[in-house]
Write an enzyme that holds these catalytic residues in place. Sequence first.
Site, PDB file in Angstrom:
ATOM      1  N   TYR A 145       0.862  -1.192   0.000  1.00  0.00           N
ATOM      2  CA  TYR A 145       0.000   0.000   0.000  1.00  0.00           C
ATOM      3  C   TYR A 145       0.888   1.227   0.000  1.00  0.00           C
ATOM      4  CZ  TYR A 145      -3.338   3.486   1.870  1.00  0.00           C
ATOM      5  OH  TYR A 145      -4.120   4.594   2.066  1.00  0.00           O
ATOM      6  N   ASP A 240       9.407   2.956  -1.128  1.00  0.00           N
ATOM      7  CA  ASP A 240       8.413   3.658  -0.317  1.00  0.00           C
ATOM      8  C   ASP A 240       8.754   3.359   1.152  1.00  0.00           C
ATOM      9  OD1 ASP A 240       4.749   3.606   0.001  1.00  0.00           O
ATOM     10  OD2 ASP A 240       6.356   4.625   1.104  1.00  0.00           O
ATOM     11  N   LYS A 268       5.375   9.822   8.264  1.00  0.00           N
ATOM     12  CA  LYS A 268       5.270   9.280   9.629  1.00  0.00           C
ATOM     13  C   LYS A 268       6.363   9.832  10.567  1.00  0.00           C
ATOM     14  CE  LYS A 268       2.905   5.169   7.839  1.00  0.00           C
ATOM     15  NZ  LYS A 268       1.562   5.079   8.462  1.00  0.00           N
TER      16      LYS A 268
END
Length: 433
Positions: A145, A240, A268
């Site tokens: 994802y 990613d 994050k």
Amino acid sequence: MRQTDRSRQLFETARRLIPGGVNSPVRAFGAVGGQPVFIQRGEGAYLYDVDGNQYIDYVLSWGPLILGHADPSVTEALAQAAAAGTSYGAPSELEIELARMIMEFMPGIEMIRFVNSGTEATMSALRLARAFTGRTQIVKFDGCYHGHADMLLVKAGSGVATLGLPDSPGVPPGAVRDTLVAGYNNLESVQKLFQAQSEQIAAVIVEPVAGNMGVVAPVSGFLEGLRELTAREGALLIFDEVMTGFRVAPGGAQGLYNVTPDLTTLGKVIGGGLPVGAYGGKVEIMGMVAPAGPMYQAGTLSGNPLAMTAGIQTLKQLRDEAIWQRMEADLITLTEGLGALARERGIPLQLAQVGTMFCAFFAEELPLDWEGVKTCDTERFASYFREMLSHGIYLAPSQFEAGFISAAHRDREVQATLQAARGALESIKNSAA
Ligand code: KE4
């Protein structure tokens, strides 16, 4: 049983005002049953809900809070920064400071652009790869994802997989026409795509340690193989690292496995709990990004002083190697303890742990890809989740997510978690009998 009446009331109200009562789908507990608890505050390794219940938190805002909730160095610096203004819409020295700190940890990043979420980071990195190569196709992996940009919502992991939506309504066929899907840890499946589509593939984007189908580590040679293949074929390799960056190791997965991508996306942890994302890499590629180059990307709050401040304070503490050693040692104590408790009760439980990320798969064997993860007993996971929550342990509410430890967790929290797991696994064993 814990009293959660206030959460229940708030959830009923929230569902009338906000789709599903939440601002991100996985928070609604749809995959695990029950209703979400509404949080009053967080402190260190703990969350406190509106009914006064305390939880040891292994979600940590889905990764960002590696120092734990309300770390004093972060909150005090934020208070000072806010007093100087919350956003300037103009450059500040803070953006230079955080950029330099990230490059200190990840020397493969020579130039970086800050954005406001991981989705923006991956969306922009893929646009840049297409601009730089002049090609249109992209390759992603089953079970991975990368945020909710249209072109990436095909067989995504995380929320989409949890909701059982292999793709999403509203994504037009044209948006995913150039998105090819390969098998994670299956280098041959990528080679086949290049053989069929050679010279049309702009980039391969991969979670170098997958964290959106539970935690699945790369098998030996997978990342190195992607590096060689993309270099040979003239495509860009994008890591990613929105989740793995500053989570699997100080230098991210690229440092841990010694494979340098052409572009890296981050999020994050680099925002210390405030909205942030970033994409970066080689100067010759990043030099195409407006206004230095023609590829357009922009953002009102990109690089704002609060997110930069929280990121700087967080990364300052992560320079201390001892913090990493202690977090990883505590997490290994936890995962080994969970494995032992499950074995004693004859419950098939596979523990995955890389750095400060982990997950527990209710499966006979440790999954190496999305096909393997799909064999997990998600009903059993749901029971385990509810049992642990009732014992004051807050886990990610889906088998297809990662858990995290923080520098605020100590052996006390690890032992309390194992004590709770003893009861949770016992009741799972008894319910299966
Ligand atoms: P955001 O747009 O949510 O900041 O980042 C998207 C993203 C991109 N890349 C990776 C590897 C990610 O893990 C994410 C977001 N992760 C999920 C957790 N699996 C965020 C939690 C949620 O969606 O509520």
